[in-house]
Scaffold this active site. Structure first.
Site, PDB file in Angstrom:
ATOM      1  N   GLY A  40       5.173   0.201   0.684  1.00  0.00           N
ATOM      2  CA  GLY A  40       3.907  -0.501   0.441  1.00  0.00           C
ATOM      3  C   GLY A  40       3.464  -0.332  -0.995  1.00  0.00           C
ATOM      4  O   GLY A  40       4.280  -0.056  -1.876  1.00  0.00           O
ATOM      5  N   SER A  41       2.173  -0.464  -1.203  1.00  0.00           N
ATOM      6  CA  SER A  41       1.631  -0.419  -2.567  1.00  0.00           C
ATOM      7  C   SER A  41       1.629   1.009  -3.106  1.00  0.00           C
ATOM      8  O   SER A  41       1.710   1.980  -2.343  1.00  0.00           O
ATOM      9  CB  SER A  41       0.196  -0.941  -2.559  1.00  0.00           C
TER      10      SER A  41
ATOM     11  N   GLY B 159       0.919   4.555  -1.216  1.00  0.00           N
ATOM     12  CA  GLY B 159       1.905   5.626  -1.337  1.00  0.00           C
ATOM     13  C   GLY B 159       1.296   6.931  -1.827  1.00  0.00           C
ATOM     14  O   GLY B 159       1.709   8.014  -1.413  1.00  0.00           O
TER      15      GLY B 159
ATOM     16  N   GLU C 212       8.716   4.069  -0.903  1.00  0.00           N
ATOM     17  CA  GLU C 212       9.274   2.895  -1.584  1.00  0.00           C
ATOM     18  C   GLU C 212       8.080   2.014  -1.899  1.00  0.00           C
ATOM     19  O   GLU C 212       7.608   1.249  -1.067  1.00  0.00           O
ATOM     20  CB  GLU C 212      10.290   2.205  -0.661  1.00  0.00           C
TER      21      GLU C 212
ATOM     22  N   CYS D  24       9.757  -6.382  -3.262  1.00  0.00           N
ATOM     23  CA  CYS D  24       9.522  -5.242  -4.151  1.00  0.00           C
ATOM     24  C   CYS D  24      10.384  -5.387  -5.382  1.00  0.00           C
ATOM     25  O   CYS D  24      10.055  -4.883  -6.446  1.00  0.00           O
ATOM     26  CB  CYS D  24       9.896  -3.933  -3.477  1.00  0.00           C
TER      27      CYS D  24
END
Ligand code: UN1
Length: 509
Positions: free
Chosen positions: A243-244, A248, A265, A299
């Site tokens: 995610g963002s 994170g 990630e 991503c």
């Protein structure tokens, strides 16, 4: 799709109008707030899912934890055999699952199918891996001693996934965790819960056929409740989250506080450097796929382009031509190259980023607008500026490509590395010295660095992930599996003496 056809298609995947959002061996009658999955192409509701409450989450963890106690004792190749069957089921259902991903998330059919292929690939990889969870043997300094390390299953794993890869990123984690002997709880994005439900049905079927329960578990829930509960839960020794960067940071903090492990990630801000000597045909195709593919919602999407001055104007001109011929529309139409963004908020974020770019003095070379039709459609956009824009330091999940000109490969690498994120990167050149420089210790600072290949579309065989604010995690291939297991160093004394290491003497008398 016609209403009846759509209904039949969904019901074939086990999706009803209203679905239960949690499963641990069997489906749980979830009582949380329903979440409606919306087709971003038509803005119509597809179906709804009842989220899990904290009590229901508790039921899921307990079942997963209980299942771990048996699953960890099954020989790894036997677990691999079950994963093999799962991979085959993904193969059989590839078309339907791919279509569901396109419908729910908006990526084009070929990319939806590609995502399922990625699930199949990682399943195959995990099957082979199930016979290769190797430890090392070491030379002991003590006589008649044997020293080695072995890898044991870790426990119940938390998997938190994003909307943009609603199936593949789960599979990277789930297939590896499963052969490693872990059980797991999956919290999918609230944007794409139906893909998760369909996949859970497939898992249930295969597990039932093998007489196993509680390995693959699902918990559709709110980040603030179920998500937070997972982070703080000591019964989950590992949380793998996509995610963002903002999300994170929270995961890292809470999980670290309880000495848990996390695989993060997070955001990317991926750049391509194009040198004067590059094959521009090749480059054009890679930039187009990287920046426009998945409507810029990977991503790994290409967000920044550094063009050496000699080819800059010519390349931008050609790129604009290519952008103008991209067919935008229904992702299920095989002619379409770019589908919608995931929701209205994504359009707002894109427009806000473009506004900031304009304020910083950049030129919108092409695109820049929402498309006037139902669905969350936008034009793929090229922004050009003399300097590295501040707005280009942030990841905007949209098809915006920031283009800058550079004099040399050194300048390009420096600008390229000047952002906080470090996921994927690429250079296009036929100059071996420049390419090697880019790959060297003073080259790209990303987890992925390619030569004459774009930033997106990585294969599962390599470890996937990035440095800096991307979070440092690695998933999928190579030896990423080690994060899903615990290492144990074993020393065995088969002699009659008790020598101590480092020559220490400690004797009575
Ligand atoms: C992601 O966007 O979170 O390399 C994953 C790629 C895909 C995976 C992307 N294989 O673009």
């Amino acid at each position: 799709m016609e209403v009846d056809v759509k209904k039949a298609f969904l019901s074939n995947l086990g999706i009803e109008e209203s679905n239960r959002g949690a499963c641990a061996g069997t489906w749980i009658d979830t009582q949380g707030e329903p979440v409606v999955s919306v087709d971003p192409t038509s803005e119509q509701a597809i179906a709804s899912v009842r989220r899990a409450t904290l009590e229901e989450y508790e039921t899921v963890v307990q079942k997963a934890d209980a299942a771990f106690r048996t699953w960890r004792m099954m020989p790894a190749p036997k677990r691999g055999e079950i994963v093999r069957q799962l991979g085959n089921r993904f193969r059989e259902q590839k078309g339907d699952l791919g279509k569901l991903i396109s419908l729910e998330m908006g990526k084009i059919r070929s990319e939806g199918d590609g995502e399922v292929q990625e699930m199949i690939d990682i399943a195959d990889f995990a099957v082979g891996l199930s016979r290769q969870l190797y430890g090392l043997t070491m030379q002991s300094e003590r006589p008649s001693h044997r020293m080695y390390e072995q890898w044991h299953p870790l426990g119940t794993i938390g998997i938190i996934t994003a909307f943009n890869f609603p199936g593949a990123v789960w599979a990277w984690n789930a297939m590896i965790a499963a052969v490693c002997g872990d059980t797991m709880i999956w919290k999918p994005s609230h944007q794409t819960p139906l893909t998760a439900i369909a996949i859970q049905h497939i898992c249930n079927e295969v597990m039932r056929e093998n007489g196993v329960e509680g390995v693959f578990n699902l918990c559709v829930g709110d980040g603030r409740h179920v998500g937070e509960a997972m982070l703080a839960d000591r019964r989950l020794p590992l949380v793998s989250a996509t995610g963002s960067c903002r999300m994170g940071r929270r995961v890292a903090e809470v999980v670290a506080k309880r000495f848990g492990r996390s695989i993060l990630e997070l955001g990317g801000n991926n750049g391509i450097i194009v040198l004067d000597d590059a094959d521009l045909e090749l480059t054009l195709r890679a930039v187009l796929f990287g920046a426009v593919g998945t409507a810029g919602q990977r991503c790994t999407s290409t967000r920044r382009l550094f063009l050496q001055r000699g080819i800059a104007d010519r390349f931008v001109e050609r790129l604009v031509g290519a952008y103008r011929s991209v067919r935008i529309g229904d992702p299920l139409d095989p002619e379409t190259l770019m589908g919608p963004l995931v929701n209205a908020g994504a359009i707002d974020e894109m427009m806000a980023a473009l506004e900031r770019a304009r304020e910083e003095g950049a030129e919108i070379v092409c695109g820049g607008h929402r498309i006037d039709r139902p669905g969350y459609f936008v034009e793929p956009t090229i922004v050009r500026s003399d300097k590295h824009l501040e707005v280009a330091r942030e990841e905007t999940f949209a098809p915006i490509l920031y283009v800058m000109s550079v004099d040399s490969v050194d300048e390009a690498i420096e600008l390229h590395n000047s952002v906080d994120q470090g996921l994927s990167s690429a250079i296009f050149t036929n100059n071996m010295i420049a390419a090697e420089k880019f790959l060297s210790a003073r080259g790209s600072d990303c987890g992925i660095a390619n030569v004459n290949i774009g930033t997106s579309g990585a294969e599962i065989g390599g470890a996937f992930g990035g440095e800096k604010d991307t979070g440092g995690g690695r998933e999928a291939g190579s030896d990423s599996w080690k994060l899903y297991m615990r290492r144990q160093t074993n020393t065995i004394n088969w002699g009659q003496e008790m020598p101590l290491a480092q020559g220490v003497q400690f004797d009575l008398s």
